[in-house]
Each structure stands twice: as C-alpha cells, then as structure tokens.
Design an enzyme around this catalytic site. Structure first.
Site, PDB file in Angstrom:
ATOM      1  N   GLY A  37     -37.332   5.092   3.118  1.00  0.00           N
ATOM      2  CA  GLY A  37     -36.738   5.463   4.409  1.00  0.00           C
ATOM      3  C   GLY A  37     -37.856   5.532   5.424  1.00  0.00           C
ATOM      4  O   GLY A  37     -38.916   6.115   5.147  1.00  0.00           O
ATOM      5  N   LYS A  38     -37.635   4.917   6.581  1.00  0.00           N
ATOM      6  CA  LYS A  38     -38.733   4.844   7.554  1.00  0.00           C
ATOM      7  C   LYS A  38     -39.246   6.231   7.950  1.00  0.00           C
ATOM      8  O   LYS A  38     -40.446   6.441   8.102  1.00  0.00           O
ATOM      9  CB  LYS A  38     -38.283   4.055   8.790  1.00  0.00           C
ATOM     10  CG  LYS A  38     -38.004   2.597   8.471  1.00  0.00           C
ATOM     11  CD  LYS A  38     -37.775   1.748   9.691  1.00  0.00           C
ATOM     12  CE  LYS A  38     -37.197   0.399   9.317  1.00  0.00           C
ATOM     13  NZ  LYS A  38     -38.011  -0.368   8.375  1.00  0.00           N
ATOM     14  N   ALA A  40     -39.079   9.231   6.246  1.00  0.00           N
ATOM     15  CA  ALA A  40     -39.819   9.893   5.161  1.00  0.00           C
ATOM     16  C   ALA A  40     -41.138   9.177   4.896  1.00  0.00           C
ATOM     17  O   ALA A  40     -42.167   9.813   4.664  1.00  0.00           O
ATOM     18  CB  ALA A  40     -38.957   9.933   3.904  1.00  0.00           C
ATOM     19  N   ASN A  41     -41.114   7.843   4.947  1.00  0.00           N
ATOM     20  CA  ASN A  41     -42.367   7.096   4.748  1.00  0.00           C
ATOM     21  C   ASN A  41     -43.409   7.504   5.784  1.00  0.00           C
ATOM     22  O   ASN A  41     -44.588   7.706   5.480  1.00  0.00           O
ATOM     23  CB  ASN A  41     -42.122   5.586   4.880  1.00  0.00           C
ATOM     24  CG  ASN A  41     -41.281   5.025   3.749  1.00  0.00           C
ATOM     25  OD1 ASN A  41     -41.079   5.674   2.742  1.00  0.00           O
ATOM     26  ND2 ASN A  41     -40.787   3.810   3.937  1.00  0.00           N
ATOM     27  N   ARG A 219     -52.036 -10.533  11.517  1.00  0.00           N
ATOM     28  CA  ARG A 219     -52.954 -10.786  12.644  1.00  0.00           C
ATOM     29  C   ARG A 219     -53.654  -9.502  13.093  1.00  0.00           C
ATOM     30  O   ARG A 219     -54.778  -9.537  13.559  1.00  0.00           O
ATOM     31  CB  ARG A 219     -52.190 -11.356  13.839  1.00  0.00           C
ATOM     32  CG  ARG A 219     -51.659 -12.740  13.607  1.00  0.00           C
ATOM     33  CD  ARG A 219     -50.864 -13.205  14.818  1.00  0.00           C
ATOM     34  NE  ARG A 219     -50.151 -14.412  14.505  1.00  0.00           N
ATOM     35  CZ  ARG A 219     -50.675 -15.628  14.509  1.00  0.00           C
ATOM     36  NH1 ARG A 219     -51.941 -15.791  14.843  1.00  0.00           N
ATOM     37  NH2 ARG A 219     -49.946 -16.668  14.189  1.00  0.00           N
ATOM     38  N   GLY A 220     -52.930  -8.354  13.048  1.00  0.00           N
ATOM     39  CA  GLY A 220     -53.514  -7.104  13.508  1.00  0.00           C
ATOM     40  C   GLY A 220     -52.553  -6.357  14.409  1.00  0.00           C
ATOM     41  O   GLY A 220     -51.332  -6.444  14.237  1.00  0.00           O
ATOM     42  N   ASP A 241     -47.188  -5.838  -1.824  1.00  0.00           N
ATOM     43  CA  ASP A 241     -45.879  -5.498  -1.253  1.00  0.00           C
ATOM     44  C   ASP A 241     -46.104  -4.917   0.140  1.00  0.00           C
ATOM     45  O   ASP A 241     -46.804  -3.913   0.279  1.00  0.00           O
ATOM     46  CB  ASP A 241     -45.193  -4.470  -2.180  1.00  0.00           C
ATOM     47  CG  ASP A 241     -43.835  -4.012  -1.657  1.00  0.00           C
ATOM     48  OD1 ASP A 241     -43.326  -4.614  -0.696  1.00  0.00           O
ATOM     49  OD2 ASP A 241     -43.297  -3.043  -2.234  1.00  0.00           O
ATOM     50  N   GLY A 246     -45.765  -0.935   7.872  1.00  0.00           N
ATOM     51  CA  GLY A 246     -45.549  -0.543   9.277  1.00  0.00           C
ATOM     52  C   GLY A 246     -45.366   0.966   9.396  1.00  0.00           C
ATOM     53  O   GLY A 246     -45.855   1.590  10.342  1.00  0.00           O
ATOM     54  N   ASP A 247     -44.677   1.559   8.432  1.00  0.00           N
ATOM     55  CA  ASP A 247     -44.471   3.017   8.455  1.00  0.00           C
ATOM     56  C   ASP A 247     -45.802   3.740   8.262  1.00  0.00           C
ATOM     57  O   ASP A 247     -46.065   4.765   8.906  1.00  0.00           O
ATOM     58  CB  ASP A 247     -43.506   3.429   7.337  1.00  0.00           C
ATOM     59  CG  ASP A 247     -42.120   2.837   7.540  1.00  0.00           C
ATOM     60  OD1 ASP A 247     -41.747   2.593   8.699  1.00  0.00           O
ATOM     61  OD2 ASP A 247     -41.420   2.608   6.538  1.00  0.00           O
TER      62      ASP A 247
HETATM   63  O1  RIB Z   1     -39.849   0.409   6.353  1.00  0.00           O
HETATM   64  C1  RIB Z   1     -39.549   0.365   4.986  1.00  0.00           C
HETATM   65  C2  RIB Z   1     -38.329   1.196   4.709  1.00  0.00           C
HETATM   66  O2  RIB Z   1     -37.224   0.613   5.377  1.00  0.00           O
HETATM   67  C3  RIB Z   1     -37.927   1.267   3.253  1.00  0.00           C
HETATM   68  O3  RIB Z   1     -38.552   2.322   2.570  1.00  0.00           O
HETATM   69  C4  RIB Z   1     -36.413   1.366   3.328  1.00  0.00           C
HETATM   70  O4  RIB Z   1     -35.912   2.577   2.862  1.00  0.00           O
HETATM   71  C5  RIB Z   1     -36.047   1.125   4.793  1.00  0.00           C
HETATM   72  O5  RIB Z   1     -35.758   2.288   5.450  1.00  0.00           O
END
Ligand code: RIB
Length: 321
Positions: A37-38, A40-41, A219-220, A241, A246-247
């Site tokens: 989940g964005k 929680a990440n 690219r950055g 992976d 991004g998170d």
């Molecule tokens: O950005 C990655 C996340 O997008 C994943 O962990 C997934 O749960 C979605 O929310």
C-alpha cells in the site's frame, strides 16, 4: 514528526517471465504476500530511511489480512492511528517481470473508508507534526480535507499524486511539495491547464506549488524549487523488483525535508533509498535504514556533470508522442 495518511494493502505477488498482455495467461514462478500500500510503504520508508518519528492514519478491515500490515508498521516503529472498517483490508495483485517491472491492480476495500471526519477523531489532538505525507489510494475528498486541515495547522503538506488522476485545484492550493512520476506530472498539468506540456521542465513550472519533484525511473529525479531546477541522476543497482521504489523515495524525501535538509541533498538521499529498495522482492521488505543509506552514499560520489546535463537535456526535450 511526520504524519502519513493513506492506504495499506496486502500485496499478492507473483514473479513471471513477463507481465501478461490483455487476454494472455502467463505461467508464473513463486507466489508470496508482502505488506504494501502506497501509504504504509511510505510510512515505513520514512521511519526506516530517516529515523524520524512517524505516525500513520490508515483504515483496515477486521480480517486476517490486517495483522501482517500492522505488524510491519509496528516493526518499523510507525505509530498507528487506525480506523477499523467493515470493509475488507485493501489488497494489491502484483505481477513482477524478470526485468523487475511490475503491473499492479488494487482492490481498495477499507482504504475507501478513510473519511474527512477521521482527522478530528484520530489525529486531531496530535502535536508536533511538521509534515503530512499523502498519496491518492484513499478518497480524493479525504485527501483534500486533510491537506486543508494540515495547512491551517501550519503543517507542510507533501502529496505523492499516485495513482495518476486529475487533482481538484483546492487540493493543489494546499500542497507544499508535490511528488509525481513523468506520467502523473503530465496528467496533473494537462488537467490544470487543458494543454499537453511541451517538456518536463515546463510542466514542473506550470503548477502553482512551492516545490514539484518528478521521479524519472532509471534516469533519476528533478525538482523545481525556488525558481531553480535541481537534477539528481539515478544510482545504478542490480534491479530485482521496482515495487515500492517510488514510495521509498517519497518517504525518505519527506524524512529528509523534515530534518531541515535542503532539496538537492534530500533528493540525493531519497534517490539512494529508492535505488536500494529495488534490490529485493517486495515493497517494504527492501526498504533501507538510515545507516544503510548513509553507507551507500559514502560509496557513491556525487553525480558527474555529464550525467546531470543529460538528465537536464531529457527534461527540456519534447515528450515522445
Ligand atoms: O507503490 C507500490 C504499492 O502500490 C504496492 O505496495 C501496492 O499495494 C500498491 O498500493
């Protein structure tokens, strides 16, 4: 202190040779579940990569999928303010290709139950929050309300506008730092101006937001802040992976900004954290600690001028049709 308000999902991940095209069935390899989940990440990334005190406002279902998510947040030291919903906990179905790319489908479930009124009931009494970090996996109306409440309380608002969708102008007005990828940047600018921007550089300048950051994958990343374009070429790593990279960038960036680090250095720290997050399967499982990020930065010199110039040239070129 940082408050993250947003989504939490249980990620169902299958690795396969490639991501299936519409109508195609692919025989994958192993299957695993990961906390994701964005929201929680980003909370886990912020707590780990910066060491900053991190709280999270989230909504979960009363089911077995919630426990691994709360456990992972607790393990990272994230203080949780949980809305318990009758909806099932959010889930994401992720296919990871052998090249490390992914395709994600989210079933929001309880994340859709995060409402404006939960600000007052769950975090209204919190003091000492310097930054609020949000994404778009919870209702837009809720995100806009929280941004306004934070602005009124003198809290800096960082919005990662992912997944891409048009943003209401009353939301953008209350954002201090907008973080988007290239596709999201163009979507936000086109929705605001009605026109396709002619380049990334012009798109960054088209939004009336104090700082706009664009992540450009391998690219950055670049930021438009104080009328200056800051460019940070990416770090090279062996990619397993990219889920959650991004998170990780957003969490580490917000952590660094909350510690008073200026944008150029904050971008460098966030890029290093994002690169390290690509080296293992799963979103949160691969997020680095502040110590790992610091060691990685010591081992990598600041980007060469030629790399900065080629990133800036990419940003000023017209997008391919
Ligand atoms: O950005 C990655 C996340 O997008 C994943 O962990 C997934 O749960 C979605 O929310």
């Amino acid at each position: 202190m940082i408050l993250v308000a947003g989504s939490a999902n249980l990620d169902f991940v299958v690795s396969a040779s490639h991501i299936p095209a519409p109508g195609e069935t692919v025989l994958g390899e192993h299957f695993q579940t990961f906390p994701g989940g964005k929201g929680a990440n980003q909370a886990v990334a912020c707590a780990r990569a910066s060491g900053a005190e991190t709280h999270m406002l989230l909504a979960l279902g009363r089911d077995d999928f919630a426990k691994p998510l709360t456990d992972a947040l607790s393990q990272a030291g994230v203080v949780q303010h949980t809305v318990w919903s009758e909806q099932p906990t959010g889930c994401a179905f992720i296919c990871v290709s052998s090249g490390g790319d992914n395709a994600i489908t989210v079933a929001p479930g309880a994340n859709a139950a995060l409402r404006p009124e939960h600000w007052a009931s769950h975090v209204g009494a919190l003091t000492g929050v310097s930054h609020l970090l949000m994404q778009l996996e919870t209702p837009l109306q809720t995100v806009a309300f929280y941004a306004k409440a934070a602005r009124e309380a003198g809290v800096q608002v960082v919005l990662n506008a992912a997944p891409a969708q048009p943003l209401p102008s009353d939301l953008l007005t209350n954002v201090d730092v907008l973080v988007v990828n290239e596709g999201e940047l163009f979507a936000v600018v086109q929705a605001k101006t009605g026109q396709q921007p002619l380049s990334i550089t012009l798109a960054l300048q088209a939004l009336d937001v104090p700082a706009v950051v664009v992540t450009l994958g391998a690219r950055g990343s670049c930021a438009w802040v104080n009328n200056t374009l800051v460019a940070q070429p990416s770090f090279q790593v062996d990619v397993v992976d990219t889920t959650g990279a991004g998170d990780t960038f957003c969490g580490a960036l917000t952590g660094a900004l909350s510690q008073g680090i200026e944008m150029a250095q904050a971008l460098r720290t966030a890029s290093a954290a994002g690169a390290l997050a690509c080296t293992q399967l799963g979103a949160q499982s691969s997020m680095p600690t502040a110590q790992t990020v610091a060691q990685f930065l010591e081992q990598h010199r600041p980007a060469q001028d030629s790399a900065v110039h080629s990133l800036l040239a990419y940003c000023s070129a017209s997008p391919s049709p």
